[in-house]
Design an enzyme around this catalytic site. Sequence first.
Site, PDB file in Angstrom:
ATOM      1  N   LEU A  78       1.429  -1.543   0.260  1.00 34.08           N
ATOM      2  CA  LEU A  78       0.681  -0.289   0.314  1.00 34.08           C
ATOM      3  C   LEU A  78       0.954   0.515   0.270  1.00 34.08           C
ATOM      4  O   LEU A  78       1.988   1.124   0.784  1.00 34.08           O
ATOM      5  CB  LEU A  78      -1.333  -0.095   1.634  1.00 34.08           C
ATOM      6  CG  LEU A  78      -2.201  -0.614   1.490  1.00 34.08           C
ATOM      7  CD1 LEU A  78      -2.689  -0.700   2.795  1.00 34.08           C
ATOM      8  CD2 LEU A  78      -3.467  -0.264   0.124  1.00 34.08           C
ATOM      9  N   ASP A  79       0.740   2.457  -1.025  1.00 33.97           N
ATOM     10  CA  ASP A  79       1.033   3.747  -0.757  1.00 33.97           C
ATOM     11  C   ASP A  79       1.444   4.105   0.545  1.00 33.97           C
ATOM     12  O   ASP A  79       0.635   3.941   1.521  1.00 33.97           O
ATOM     13  CB  ASP A  79       0.850   4.460  -2.072  1.00 33.97           C
ATOM     14  CG  ASP A  79       0.754   4.039  -3.060  1.00 33.97           C
ATOM     15  OD1 ASP A  79       1.747   3.432  -3.963  1.00 33.97           O
ATOM     16  OD2 ASP A  79      -0.066   4.317  -4.371  1.00 33.97           O
ATOM     17  N   LYS A  80       2.640   4.995   0.453  1.00 32.65           N
ATOM     18  CA  LYS A  80       2.450   5.746   1.874  1.00 32.65           C
ATOM     19  C   LYS A  80       0.879   6.792   2.597  1.00 32.65           C
ATOM     20  O   LYS A  80       0.897   6.299   3.256  1.00 32.65           O
ATOM     21  CB  LYS A  80       4.116   6.141   2.102  1.00 32.65           C
ATOM     22  CG  LYS A  80       4.225   7.205   3.310  1.00 32.65           C
ATOM     23  CD  LYS A  80       5.466   7.919   3.014  1.00 32.65           C
ATOM     24  CE  LYS A  80       6.325   8.065   4.492  1.00 32.65           C
ATOM     25  NZ  LYS A  80       7.080   8.600   4.553  1.00 32.65           N
TER      26      LYS A  80
END
Length: 272
Positions: free
Chosen positions: A102-104
Amino acid sequence: MAEGIRINKYLSEAGICSRRAADEYILKGRITINGKPAEMGQKIEANDRVMVDGKPVRKREETVILAYNKPLGLTCTASHDDPDNIFDHIKYPIRLQYVGRLDKDSQGLLLLTNDGDLSNSIQKSVNNHEKEYRVRVNKPITDEFLTQMAAGVPILDTVTKKCRLYKIDNYSFKIIITQGLNRQIRRMCEYFGYKVVNLKRLRVINIRLGNLRPGEYRHLTKEEETELRRLVERKEEVKTKREEAQPDNKNEQNVVGNKRYVSWKRETESKN
């Protein structure tokens, strides 16, 4: 391990590498069993001493699968050079790997495990495993937007697979995808002029986020793990049968996506 297990499976279950990588290690002579070079397909018994690059391998005693609610601002990386890496925040006592990053700036359900085979199978896009997200955007959602998003969007030199969308309110919708392209949902929205304000993963296959608070994790129940493995194994069996029936079409999805992208690009250029 009364009957022994194959060396590649042994290394995968020990969290060293995937089965395919283990086969490559064997061919390169990087693995020894009781001081002798390992052979392809060789089985490991309980008292065997296995080493990779001269370092001993310890068989993992139990499989761990966690459901973790990744908060905003944390990074899916194992690098301790990044102070925001998820593993330093979780502080789990054994080595784990994340299953589908999952992206930041995204949050929600992240599976963590020490089962390399399971992780690889879940992440293979050809297996079409479902992932569900709740998305909030910066302007009102139209029916046209939902229809076009579901049909496939040209991003990253391909066209995304068809997906399912459900409107929640004027600014929010749920989306179920079977791919994991880089920042896929954000890029899909941007193509239509929308900006994602919040993105939260709610489900991976049969595992749901539920009531976990940000930063919390839980072990899967026995029932959840059994069903997860059943669904993953079923997809692997279907994929194998398809490949055996059509051995020359292993990259069919990519080819179709690329053709759709080229067709879209030519149409766009002709209009300009």
